[in-house]
Scaffold this motif. Structure first.
Motif, mmCIF file in Angstrom:
data_model
loop_
_atom_site.group_PDB
_atom_site.id
_atom_site.type_symbol
_atom_site.label_atom_id
_atom_site.label_comp_id
_atom_site.label_asym_id
_atom_site.label_seq_id
_atom_site.Cartn_x
_atom_site.Cartn_y
_atom_site.Cartn_z
ATOM 1 N N PHE A 98 1.104 -1.455 0.375
ATOM 2 C CA PHE A 98 -0.445 -0.202 -0.476
ATOM 3 C C PHE A 98 1.073 0.929 -0.072
ATOM 4 N N LYS A 99 2.164 1.178 0.821
ATOM 5 C CA LYS A 99 2.604 2.487 1.107
ATOM 6 C C LYS A 99 3.345 2.644 -0.529
ATOM 7 N N ARG A 100 3.597 1.967 -1.707
ATOM 8 C CA ARG A 100 4.561 1.698 -2.263
ATOM 9 C C ARG A 100 3.721 2.758 -3.169
ATOM 10 N N ALA A 101 2.181 1.983 -3.183
ATOM 11 C CA ALA A 101 1.181 2.532 -3.858
ATOM 12 C C ALA A 101 0.791 3.937 -4.019
ATOM 13 N N LEU A 102 0.664 3.719 -2.790
ATOM 14 C CA LEU A 102 0.713 5.602 -2.654
ATOM 15 C C LEU A 102 1.684 6.544 -2.870
ATOM 16 N N ARG A 103 3.035 6.398 -2.524
ATOM 17 C CA ARG A 103 4.116 7.193 -3.138
ATOM 18 C C ARG A 103 4.108 7.330 -4.534
ATOM 19 N N THR A 104 3.766 6.386 -5.424
ATOM 20 C CA THR A 104 3.696 6.140 -6.694
ATOM 21 C C THR A 104 2.302 7.089 -7.120
ATOM 22 N N LEU A 105 1.298 7.287 -6.768
ATOM 23 C CA LEU A 105 0.031 7.800 -6.949
ATOM 24 C C LEU A 105 0.317 9.751 -6.632
ATOM 25 N N ASN A 106 1.215 9.598 -5.662
ATOM 26 C CA ASN A 106 1.247 11.319 -5.033
ATOM 27 C C ASN A 106 2.095 11.756 -5.487
ATOM 28 N N ARG A 107 3.093 10.565 -5.912
ATOM 29 C CA ARG A 107 4.222 11.380 -7.220
ATOM 30 C C ARG A 107 3.384 11.636 -8.781
ATOM 31 N N THR A 108 2.496 10.272 -9.014
ATOM 32 C CA THR A 108 1.984 10.842 -10.398
ATOM 33 C C THR A 108 1.357 11.704 -10.758
ATOM 34 N N ASN A 109 -0.097 11.968 -9.566
ATOM 35 C CA ASN A 109 -1.613 12.741 -9.643
ATOM 36 C C ASN A 109 -1.070 14.207 -9.247
ATOM 37 N N LYS A 110 -0.332 13.841 -7.727
ATOM 38 C CA LYS A 110 -0.238 15.140 -7.354
ATOM 39 C C LYS A 110 0.816 15.724 -7.086
ATOM 40 N N LYS A 111 2.019 15.286 -8.001
ATOM 41 C CA LYS A 111 3.305 16.063 -7.765
ATOM 42 C C LYS A 111 3.796 16.128 -6.318
ATOM 43 N N SER A 112 3.494 14.975 -5.436
ATOM 44 C CA SER A 112 3.747 15.484 -3.790
ATOM 45 C C SER A 112 4.840 13.818 -3.763
ATOM 46 N N THR A 113 5.047 14.932 -2.873
ATOM 47 C CA THR A 113 6.102 13.971 -1.360
ATOM 48 C C THR A 113 5.352 13.194 -0.695
ATOM 49 N N THR A 114 4.747 11.841 0.140
ATOM 50 C CA THR A 114 3.824 10.957 0.982
ATOM 51 C C THR A 114 5.155 11.040 2.408
ATOM 52 N N VAL A 115 3.943 11.015 3.227
ATOM 53 C CA VAL A 115 4.760 11.205 4.799
ATOM 54 C C VAL A 115 3.976 10.073 5.058
#
Length: 256
Positions: A98-115
């Motif tokens: 789940f963490k890997r998926a969320l990192r990829t989603l936030n990088r791709t769609n939101k141009k964001s880093t995930t905490v």
């Protein structure tokens, strides 16, 4: 030696004793007696199923109640487990998926880093919060965590990627952990000498230095209607589906 088994840098009190760590209320196996009334067990009558975005083998993803933003989500065990300290390897792997998926989603769609952050103190069912933060580097975000650690006089240990943070936490001790885009982690042990702020993770991320939403530190100030929650879950699920590691692929189930 990796240094991971080095003694935690505890301050001593005036008698020279090291701090005694607070024992986890969940007992040795992290299980609590009141599972039936738990808000987070997927089979509990109290769980708010409309917040669930995706269900995996042993974990599920849900919109956070009183979220900092409409893309603030949580990774939660389907069964009653107090914290990451008590996860089996296969359960921890589901968390990592789940963490890997969320990192990829936030990088791709939101141009964001995930905490990601988790607090074992004053909780009986594990919740790993995941919050996207735009425009800031890992080091910028870490610096803010350190600033707030100083403010509250908290001990913090940095765990480089690849080292096992769980070895740093004595069994039965409560902790707070933050994990960053590069998988570096900051681990805080909760002691009886210094009161650990329960909203610490939210306070850091909502600070002026990062998301700049200081009024949203308390989740109770951020409650929205059930209709709005359902709408946010639907929107999030739509964007998460292509990254969902537990998505059921039924594309060929219609073949003759």
């Amino acid at each position: 030696s990796s240094g991971i088994n080095a003694e935690w840098p505890l301050r001593r009190d005036s008698t020279g004793d090291k701090r005694k760590m607070t024992a986890a209320p969940g007992g040795a196996d992290g299980k609590e007696k009141k599972k039936e009334s738990c808000w987070f067990c997927l089979k509990s009558p109290n769980v708010e199923k409309h917040l669930v975005i995706s269900v995996g083998a042993s974990m599920y993803l849900a919109l956070a109640k009183g979220a900092l933003s409409n893309d603030h989500v949580m990774i939660v065990p389907t069964n009653h487990i107090k914290c990451q300290q008590f996860l089996e390897p296969n359960q921890q792997e589901d968390v990592e998926k789940f963490k890997r998926a969320l990192r990829t989603l936030n990088r791709t769609n939101k141009k964001s880093t995930t905490v990601f952050f988790e607090r074992s103190l004053s909780t009986s069912h594990m919740q790993i919060q995941a919050v996207p933060v735009a425009r800031y580097s890992v080091n910028d975000i870490k610096d803010v965590f350190y600033t707030f650690a100083d403010k509250y006089n908290l001990e913090v240990q940095e765990i480089p990627v690849g080292e096992d943070w769980k070895e740093m936490v004595p069994p039965g001790s409560d902790y707070f952990i933050a994990e960053f885009e590069n998988q570096d982690k900051l681990v805080f042990l909760c002691s009886q000498k210094v009161r650990f702020p329960l909203q610490f993770g939210r306070e850091v991320l909502a600070s002026e230095e990062l998301l700049n939403m200081p009024r949203r530190v308390s989740w109770k100030e951020c409650k929205i209607s059930k209709e709005q929650e359902e709408h946010d879950v639907k929107q999030y699920r739509k964007s998460f589906t292509e990254f969902d590691p537990f998505k059921v692929d039924d594309s060929d189930s219609d073949s003759d």
